[in-house]
Design a protein around this motif. Structure first.
Motif, PDB file in Angstrom:
ATOM      1  N   LEU A 120      99.242  32.116  53.492  1.00 47.67           N
ATOM      2  CA  LEU A 120      97.817  32.186  53.821  1.00 47.67           C
ATOM      3  C   LEU A 120      97.311  33.574  53.480  1.00 47.67           C
ATOM      4  N   GLU A 121      96.332  33.651  52.579  1.00 46.36           N
ATOM      5  CA  GLU A 121      95.645  34.928  52.292  1.00 46.36           C
ATOM      6  C   GLU A 121      94.383  34.983  53.137  1.00 46.36           C
ATOM      7  N   VAL A 122      94.361  35.916  54.058  1.00 44.26           N
ATOM      8  CA  VAL A 122      93.197  36.079  54.939  1.00 44.26           C
ATOM      9  C   VAL A 122      92.309  37.180  54.365  1.00 44.26           C
ATOM     10  N   GLY A 123      91.012  36.963  54.381  1.00 39.25           N
ATOM     11  CA  GLY A 123      90.090  37.953  53.809  1.00 39.25           C
ATOM     12  C   GLY A 123      90.388  38.112  52.331  1.00 39.25           C
ATOM     13  N   ALA A 124      90.497  36.981  51.664  1.00 40.24           N
ATOM     14  CA  ALA A 124      90.969  36.970  50.269  1.00 40.24           C
ATOM     15  C   ALA A 124      89.955  37.565  49.301  1.00 40.24           C
ATOM     16  N   TYR A 166      93.780  44.854  52.666  1.00 46.53           N
ATOM     17  CA  TYR A 166      92.557  45.635  52.842  1.00 46.53           C
ATOM     18  C   TYR A 166      91.505  44.872  53.664  1.00 46.53           C
ATOM     19  N   VAL A 167      91.960  44.193  54.699  1.00 45.12           N
ATOM     20  CA  VAL A 167      91.077  43.323  55.483  1.00 45.12           C
ATOM     21  C   VAL A 167      90.917  43.807  56.932  1.00 45.12           C
ATOM     22  N   VAL A 168      92.021  44.244  57.547  1.00 43.46           N
ATOM     23  CA  VAL A 168      91.998  44.490  58.994  1.00 43.46           C
ATOM     24  C   VAL A 168      90.914  45.492  59.379  1.00 43.46           C
ATOM     25  N   ARG A 195      94.240  50.664  55.180  1.00 43.19           N
ATOM     26  CA  ARG A 195      93.988  52.100  55.329  1.00 43.19           C
ATOM     27  C   ARG A 195      94.598  52.556  56.642  1.00 43.19           C
ATOM     28  N   ILE A 196      95.237  53.708  56.618  1.00 41.55           N
ATOM     29  CA  ILE A 196      95.706  54.339  57.848  1.00 41.55           C
ATOM     30  C   ILE A 196      94.933  55.646  57.995  1.00 41.55           C
ATOM     31  N   GLY A 197      94.080  55.697  58.998  1.00 46.46           N
ATOM     32  CA  GLY A 197      93.259  56.896  59.217  1.00 46.46           C
ATOM     33  C   GLY A 197      94.107  58.048  59.726  1.00 46.46           C
ATOM     34  N   ALA A 198      93.584  59.263  59.555  1.00 41.54           N
ATOM     35  CA  ALA A 198      94.357  60.447  59.953  1.00 41.54           C
ATOM     36  C   ALA A 198      94.273  60.717  61.444  1.00 41.54           C
ATOM     37  N   ASN A 199      93.190  60.317  62.070  1.00 44.74           N
ATOM     38  CA  ASN A 199      92.961  60.514  63.505  1.00 44.74           C
ATOM     39  C   ASN A 199      92.625  61.967  63.847  1.00 44.74           C
ATOM     40  N   ILE A 249      78.326  55.392  57.550  1.00 45.02           N
ATOM     41  CA  ILE A 249      78.054  54.931  56.178  1.00 45.02           C
ATOM     42  C   ILE A 249      78.967  53.763  55.827  1.00 45.02           C
ATOM     43  N   THR A 250      80.285  53.935  56.057  1.00 45.81           N
ATOM     44  CA  THR A 250      81.231  52.901  55.614  1.00 45.81           C
ATOM     45  C   THR A 250      81.052  51.614  56.417  1.00 45.81           C
ATOM     46  N   ARG A 251      80.596  51.752  57.662  1.00 45.55           N
ATOM     47  CA  ARG A 251      80.329  50.583  58.496  1.00 45.55           C
ATOM     48  C   ARG A 251      79.292  49.679  57.802  1.00 45.55           C
ATOM     49  N   ARG A 252      78.258  50.299  57.229  1.00 48.38           N
ATOM     50  CA  ARG A 252      77.230  49.512  56.526  1.00 48.38           C
ATOM     51  C   ARG A 252      77.792  48.881  55.256  1.00 48.38           C
ATOM     52  N   LEU A 253      78.844  49.507  54.707  1.00 48.03           N
ATOM     53  CA  LEU A 253      79.472  48.956  53.497  1.00 48.03           C
ATOM     54  C   LEU A 253      80.517  47.895  53.852  1.00 48.03           C
ATOM     55  N   GLY A 254      80.839  47.757  55.146  1.00 43.35           N
ATOM     56  CA  GLY A 254      81.711  46.673  55.588  1.00 43.35           C
ATOM     57  C   GLY A 254      83.143  47.077  55.882  1.00 43.35           C
ATOM     58  N   PHE A 255      83.415  48.345  56.117  1.00 39.05           N
ATOM     59  CA  PHE A 255      84.785  48.722  56.488  1.00 39.05           C
ATOM     60  C   PHE A 255      84.797  49.995  57.325  1.00 39.05           C
TER      61      PHE A 255
END
Ligand SMILES: C[S@@+](CC[C@H](N)C(=O)[O-])C[C@H]1O[C@@H](n2cnc3c(N)ncnc32)[C@H](O)[C@@H]1O
Length: 225
Positions: A52-56, A121-123, A151-155, A169-175
């Motif tokens: 199953l590919e989720v967020g394909a 690249y979905v979560v 993506r693993i953020g640096a925190n 900004i990225t929230r509006r782009l969907g991630f």
């Protein structure tokens, strides 16, 4: 709700907009992660099993599987699903058995339905990532693998501050850019049905990783490698 939260409607709007140009922008960038994730998925797949590919998305990954690998693909964005339909019409992809608009956070599949689940690249795009991760586990058979490219953020530090600052900004782009590994660690502990098999940072910078989990709960003779 915080400013870093995403919502289903916003994600759908963002990816419906991305759909016609997505391959051009992201096709090359994520190539290595896609190839490695699919290799990991196919290595874990028993004969006759389904992935199953989720967020394909537009289905960029789908032609990379062996033609004998049985595939099901879902995505929240109807625009993205339309691109998969176009790709299937162009390439054939006879092994792509089902394509559906579906929310990863509340999938309609039965429990233990798939031998392997892939989420590239979905979560970090999901409005409720932990709910999606729980669903990944629910629909995967015991012993099955869940392969996540993320993506693993640096925190902390400068990169962490930049990632937090970019969020509006990225929230509006969907991630999300702000997504530390501790989110995965805390989720896995709370879920209690997964074992982390691998956390492999991807070149060139290691800002993305492939995480492979094995569903451990109710482990029995499922036949999964
Ligand atoms: C960055 S794209 C990745 C697409 C594809 N997996 C790839 O490797 O190119 C993120 C995808 O996740 C989808 N998505 C975001 N939230 C979702 C959700 N809750 N359920 C299903 N798909 C979702 C988006 O519509 C988008 O197609």
């Amino acid at each position: 709700m915080t400013t870093s939260d995403l919502e289903n409607d916003g994600v759908i709007r963002a990816y419906d907009r991305w759909a016609p140009i997505y391959d051009l922008v992201f096709g090359g960038v994520f190539r290595e992660g896609r190839r490695d994730a699919i290799g990991a998925a196919e290595a874990a797949l028993p004969d006759g099993g389904r992935v199953l590919e989720v967020g394909a998305g537009t289905g960029l990954n789908l032609p990379l599987y062996k033609p004998t690998t049985r595939l099901v693909a879902v995505d929240l964005s109807p625009g993205m699903i339309a691109q998969i339909a176009k790709r299937k019409a162009q390439l054939g992809l006879a092994n792509l058995e089902e394509v559906e608009v579906m929310n990863a956070q509340a999938m309609t599949f039965t429990d233990d339905a798939f031998e392997v689940l892939v989420a590239n690249y979905v979560v970090t795009s999901c409005p409720d990532p932990e709910a999606a991760l729980d669903e990944f586990v629910r629909v995967t058979k015991p012993g099955g693998h869940i392969v996540i490219t993320t993506r693993i953020g640096a925190n902390t530090g400068l990169r962490g501050r930049i990632e937090k600052a970019l969020m509006p900004i990225t929230r509006r782009l969907g991630f999300r850019t702000d997504f530390p590994y501790s989110r995965y660690e805390n989720w896995a502990k709370a879920n209690g049905q997964v074992e982390l098999l691998e956390n492999r940072p991807l070149p060139p910078l290691g800002h993305f990783s492939i995480l492979t989990y094995r569903k451990t709960a109710n482990c029995n003779n499922s036949g999964v490698k």
